[in-house]
Design a protein around this motif. Structure first.
Motif, PDB file in Angstrom:
ATOM      1  N   GLY A 264       0.521  -1.216  -0.069  1.00 41.68           N
ATOM      2  CA  GLY A 264       0.079   0.253   0.024  1.00 41.68           C
ATOM      3  C   GLY A 264       0.802   1.270   0.018  1.00 41.68           C
ATOM      4  N   GLU A 265       1.967   1.250   0.195  1.00 40.72           N
ATOM      5  CA  GLU A 265       2.900   2.378   0.148  1.00 40.72           C
ATOM      6  C   GLU A 265       2.693   3.110  -1.162  1.00 40.72           C
ATOM      7  OE1 GLU A 265       7.630   3.486  -0.286  1.00 40.72           O
ATOM      8  OE2 GLU A 265       7.176   1.782   1.277  1.00 40.72           O
ATOM      9  N   CYS A 266       2.671   2.595  -2.427  1.00 40.40           N
ATOM     10  CA  CYS A 266       2.463   3.320  -3.558  1.00 40.40           C
ATOM     11  C   CYS A 266       1.023   4.311  -3.524  1.00 40.40           C
ATOM     12  CB  CYS A 266       2.682   2.410  -4.891  1.00 40.40           C
ATOM     13  SG  CYS A 266       1.253   0.847  -4.746  1.00 40.40           S
ATOM     14  N   VAL A 267       0.013   3.664  -2.936  1.00 40.46           N
ATOM     15  CA  VAL A 267      -1.382   4.066  -2.782  1.00 40.46           C
ATOM     16  C   VAL A 267      -1.324   5.636  -2.367  1.00 40.46           C
ATOM     17  CG1 VAL A 267      -3.737   3.797  -2.051  1.00 40.46           C
ATOM     18  CG2 VAL A 267      -2.454   1.880  -2.863  1.00 40.46           C
ATOM     19  N   ASP A 268      -0.491   5.845  -1.263  1.00 39.27           N
ATOM     20  CA  ASP A 268      -0.243   6.981  -0.377  1.00 39.27           C
ATOM     21  C   ASP A 268       0.238   8.130  -1.412  1.00 39.27           C
ATOM     22  OD1 ASP A 268      -1.708   6.112   1.640  1.00 39.27           O
ATOM     23  OD2 ASP A 268       0.087   5.168   2.777  1.00 39.27           O
ATOM     24  N   LYS A 269       1.130   7.751  -2.283  1.00 40.53           N
ATOM     25  CA  LYS A 269       1.790   8.546  -2.950  1.00 40.53           C
ATOM     26  C   LYS A 269       1.388   8.803  -4.435  1.00 40.53           C
ATOM     27  CE  LYS A 269       5.666   5.968  -2.742  1.00 40.53           C
ATOM     28  NZ  LYS A 269       7.292   5.483  -2.768  1.00 40.53           N
ATOM     29  N   CYS A 270       0.437   8.104  -5.045  1.00 45.98           N
ATOM     30  CA  CYS A 270      -0.071   8.336  -6.030  1.00 45.98           C
ATOM     31  C   CYS A 270      -0.851   9.422  -6.364  1.00 45.98           C
ATOM     32  CB  CYS A 270      -1.016   7.128  -6.320  1.00 45.98           C
ATOM     33  SG  CYS A 270      -1.719   7.259  -8.241  1.00 45.98           S
ATOM     34  N   PRO A 271      -0.696  10.560  -7.036  1.00 41.94           N
ATOM     35  CA  PRO A 271      -1.375  11.704  -7.284  1.00 41.94           C
ATOM     36  C   PRO A 271      -2.607  11.547  -8.015  1.00 41.94           C
ATOM     37  CG  PRO A 271       0.467  12.066  -8.789  1.00 41.94           C
ATOM     38  CD  PRO A 271       0.686  10.531  -7.965  1.00 41.94           C
ATOM     39  N   GLN A 272      -3.070  10.357  -8.762  1.00 37.89           N
ATOM     40  CA  GLN A 272      -4.007  10.058  -9.510  1.00 37.89           C
ATOM     41  C   GLN A 272      -5.022   9.407  -8.642  1.00 37.89           C
ATOM     42  OE1 GLN A 272      -3.715  11.777 -12.082  1.00 37.89           O
ATOM     43  NE2 GLN A 272      -1.609  12.119 -12.126  1.00 37.89           N
ATOM     44  N   GLY A 273      -4.812   9.025  -7.431  1.00 38.23           N
ATOM     45  CA  GLY A 273      -5.648   8.038  -6.385  1.00 38.23           C
ATOM     46  C   GLY A 273      -5.795   6.683  -6.866  1.00 38.23           C
ATOM     47  N   ILE A 274      -5.019   6.053  -7.422  1.00 39.31           N
ATOM     48  CA  ILE A 274      -5.384   4.932  -8.416  1.00 39.31           C
ATOM     49  C   ILE A 274      -5.093   3.777  -7.280  1.00 39.31           C
ATOM     50  CG2 ILE A 274      -4.481   3.151 -10.286  1.00 39.31           C
ATOM     51  CD1 ILE A 274      -3.451   5.509 -11.813  1.00 39.31           C
ATOM     52  N   ALA A 275      -5.956   2.572  -7.077  1.00 39.79           N
ATOM     53  CA  ALA A 275      -5.845   1.754  -6.218  1.00 39.79           C
ATOM     54  C   ALA A 275      -4.784   0.981  -6.713  1.00 39.79           C
ATOM     55  CB  ALA A 275      -7.197   0.948  -5.973  1.00 39.79           C
ATOM     56  N   ILE A 276      -3.450   1.131  -6.624  1.00 36.75           N
ATOM     57  CA  ILE A 276      -2.450   0.305  -7.552  1.00 36.75           C
ATOM     58  C   ILE A 276      -2.277  -1.139  -7.196  1.00 36.75           C
ATOM     59  CG2 ILE A 276       0.080   0.245  -7.973  1.00 36.75           C
ATOM     60  CD1 ILE A 276       0.034   3.298  -7.435  1.00 36.75           C
ATOM     61  N   PRO A 277      -2.480  -1.687  -6.088  1.00 37.54           N
ATOM     62  CA  PRO A 277      -2.139  -3.028  -5.881  1.00 37.54           C
ATOM     63  C   PRO A 277      -3.437  -3.877  -6.642  1.00 37.54           C
ATOM     64  CG  PRO A 277      -1.845  -1.944  -3.923  1.00 37.54           C
ATOM     65  CD  PRO A 277      -2.492  -1.005  -4.717  1.00 37.54           C
ATOM     66  N   ASP A 278      -4.585  -3.314  -6.511  1.00 35.94           N
ATOM     67  CA  ASP A 278      -5.708  -3.914  -7.428  1.00 35.94           C
ATOM     68  C   ASP A 278      -5.647  -3.968  -8.844  1.00 35.94           C
ATOM     69  OD1 ASP A 278      -7.016  -4.345  -4.752  1.00 35.94           O
ATOM     70  OD2 ASP A 278      -8.295  -2.660  -5.043  1.00 35.94           O
ATOM     71  N   VAL A 279      -5.308  -2.772  -9.509  1.00 37.33           N
ATOM     72  CA  VAL A 279      -4.812  -2.669 -10.695  1.00 37.33           C
ATOM     73  C   VAL A 279      -3.670  -3.591 -11.278  1.00 37.33           C
ATOM     74  CG1 VAL A 279      -4.652  -1.248 -12.800  1.00 37.33           C
ATOM     75  CG2 VAL A 279      -5.931  -0.546 -10.630  1.00 37.33           C
ATOM     76  N   LEU A 280      -2.646  -3.728 -10.287  1.00 37.05           N
ATOM     77  CA  LEU A 280      -1.557  -4.591 -10.494  1.00 37.05           C
ATOM     78  C   LEU A 280      -2.106  -6.036 -10.718  1.00 37.05           C
ATOM     79  CD1 LEU A 280       1.353  -3.060  -8.693  1.00 37.05           C
ATOM     80  CD2 LEU A 280       1.131  -2.980 -10.823  1.00 37.05           C
ATOM     81  N   GLN A 281      -2.959  -6.530 -10.114  1.00 35.91           N
ATOM     82  CA  GLN A 281      -3.498  -7.935 -10.049  1.00 35.91           C
ATOM     83  C   GLN A 281      -4.116  -7.908 -11.463  1.00 35.91           C
ATOM     84  OE1 GLN A 281      -3.078 -10.531  -8.120  1.00 35.91           O
ATOM     85  NE2 GLN A 281      -3.801 -11.403 -10.008  1.00 35.91           N
ATOM     86  N   ASP A 282      -4.796  -6.978 -11.776  1.00 35.12           N
ATOM     87  CA  ASP A 282      -5.447  -6.966 -13.336  1.00 35.12           C
ATOM     88  C   ASP A 282      -4.428  -7.181 -14.249  1.00 35.12           C
ATOM     89  OD1 ASP A 282      -7.977  -6.722 -12.071  1.00 35.12           O
ATOM     90  OD2 ASP A 282      -8.088  -4.295 -12.617  1.00 35.12           O
ATOM     91  N   VAL A 283      -3.371  -6.290 -14.044  1.00 36.67           N
ATOM     92  CA  VAL A 283      -2.150  -6.566 -15.085  1.00 36.67           C
ATOM     93  C   VAL A 283      -1.595  -7.853 -15.180  1.00 36.67           C
ATOM     94  CG1 VAL A 283       0.095  -5.695 -15.666  1.00 36.67           C
ATOM     95  CG2 VAL A 283      -1.438  -3.942 -14.791  1.00 36.67           C
ATOM     96  N   VAL A 284      -1.413  -8.486 -14.232  1.00 37.37           N
ATOM     97  CA  VAL A 284      -0.949 -10.055 -13.781  1.00 37.37           C
ATOM     98  C   VAL A 284      -2.125 -10.946 -14.674  1.00 37.37           C
ATOM     99  CG1 VAL A 284      -0.674 -11.987 -12.444  1.00 37.37           C
ATOM    100  CG2 VAL A 284       0.036  -9.645 -11.583  1.00 37.37           C
ATOM    101  N   ASN A 285      -3.357 -10.561 -14.438  1.00 41.53           N
ATOM    102  CA  ASN A 285      -4.378 -11.638 -15.126  1.00 41.53           C
ATOM    103  C   ASN A 285      -4.098 -11.295 -16.801  1.00 41.53           C
ATOM    104  OD1 ASN A 285      -5.112 -12.432 -12.543  1.00 41.53           O
ATOM    105  ND2 ASN A 285      -6.949 -10.907 -12.609  1.00 41.53           N
TER     106      ASN A 285
END
Length: 401
Positions: free
Chosen positions: A358-379
């Protein structure tokens, strides 16, 4: 080069500014010779606003800009950099960072100084630490000429920040896909009401609006225009069409990009697009938004990832899979580029390495739920024989070096 006056100060700024966040690279470092020629060449052709920041290129951008502006170039430009507010923990540290930046930039003054990446929580913290007294002090002693802020937060937080200080200027994200995102068009208009100068970042949305291989749906719209323009020119001219806009920042790291952007900046007068052309841009926006999967601009604020995931790269190829309807190419380029196939010592940054810290979520200026989207990338991009594609990318890279 066209110029526009900042409303409070009368400063005449080139409508195109040189952003030093995405400079050309070589062997993992800023390509000094090439970047120096780019920056100075752009200044020689009329650009007089250069923008950098403490964290750009992991701290290497400000020192580079300081070197680039030697030999008389410093006095030809308005120099902008930013106080890294998220790193400041006391009133004393505000001076510490500014003085270090003056040293890194080899100058005695910052012309345009921004409070970097403000949201209301960060701004409230800075207010509690005495930021207003700091701003008054640095303007009085001449270390800073103009004070503003950059904004990467929720729309409802924008006006309260604007209203708490008599800002000289503000920097917001604005392009034809982001009219209602963050500050957006409403924020642009509010700044104009307050007589505050406007600097625009992400006019090409991290390059998404500039790709010469436009999605078929978008290119079909551009093909209807009476006056033929590149996707870059459509995007830039749409922003410059607003008279409230002062400067557009472009992170130009290719000579051809600099040439193209400057050419447009010599012709893009406010209110110069016709009603039909504006309607075409509206339709291009609608076409793009049917295809875009993740709202990433590639700003790299999410980096470094503790486990080495190359988050912007993951999102770039995930978006490309849908934007350009080419799964095989997206998969292969993801395996090659994100996996650093051309490196002798690859530092793979695949989405599957994410541990959801979750460290990236706090830093993202776009407010992206990064871990969730990364799982989509994996899929999507790591499906099938992923390790085989990685090995194939490495073999291809070795053949082509």
């Amino acid at each position: 080069m066209l110029y526009r006056k900042m409303p409070k100060t009368g400063d005449e700024l080139s409508i195109l500014g040189f952003g030093a966040m995405r400079l050309p690279m070589k062997d993992g470092q800023i390509d000094e010779e090439r970047a120096l020629a780019q920056v100075r060449g752009a200044i020689d052709r009329g650009i007089n606003y250069v923008d950098t920041a403490w964290p750009y290129h992991f701290g290497a951008s400000e020192p580079f800009v300081g070197r680039a502006l030697q030999d008389g170039y410093r006095d030809k430009v308005y120099l902008a950099t930013k106080l890294p507010c998220w790193m400041v923990n006391s009133r004393e540290e505000m001076d510490k960072y500014l003085n270090a930046q003056l040293e890194r930039l080899q100058t005695d003054r910052i012309d345009y100084y921004l409070m970097h990446s403000l949201g209301w929580d960060t701004w409230k913290k800075m207010l509690d630490m005495g930021i207003l007294e700091f701003i008054d002090t640095i303007k009085k002693d001449g270390r800073v000429k103009r004070v503003g802020f950059s904004f990467h937060s929720a729309p409802e937080e924008f006006n309260p920040i604007v209203d708490t200080y008599d800002w000289d200027f503000a920097q917001i994200q604005f392009n034809y896909l982001d009219r209602d995102y963050q500050a957006g068009l409403a924020g642009l208009k509010y700044l104009a009401e307050k007589n505050i100068g406007v600097i625009i970042m992400e006019p090409l949305r991290g390059g998404s609006l500039a790709n010469p291989v436009q999605p078929e749906l978008v290119q079909a719209v551009w093909d209807e225009a009476d006056v033929k323009r590149t996707p870059v020119e459509w995007a830039l001219r749409w922003v410059w069409n607003y008279p409230e806009v002062g400067v557009i920042l472009s992170g130009m790291n290719e000579e051809a990009h600099i040439d193209q952007n400057i050419a447009v900046a010599c012709e893009a007068h406010p209110l110069s697009l016709t009603a039909k052309e504006l309607e075409l841009v509206d339709r291009a926006e609608a076409a793009f938004k049917k295809l875009l999967k993740v709202n990433c601009t590639g700003c790299e604020y999410c980096l470094p990832c503790p486990v080495g995931v190359k988050i912007p790269s993951c999102f770039e190829y995930y978006n490309n899979r849908f934007l350009f309807d080419d799964l095989n190419t997206a998969m292969f380029r993801y395996a090659m580029v994100t996996g650093e196939a051309f490196s002798d010592k690859p530092n793979n940054g695949f989405a599957s390495q994410c541990v959801s810290c979750g460290e990236c979520v706090d830093k993202c200026p776009q407010g992206i739920a990064i871990p969730d989207v990364l799982q989509d990338v994996v899929n999507v991009l790591e499906a099938g024989d992923f390790q085989g594609r990685v090995a194939g990318a490495r073999a291809f890279a070795r053949r082509t070096i």
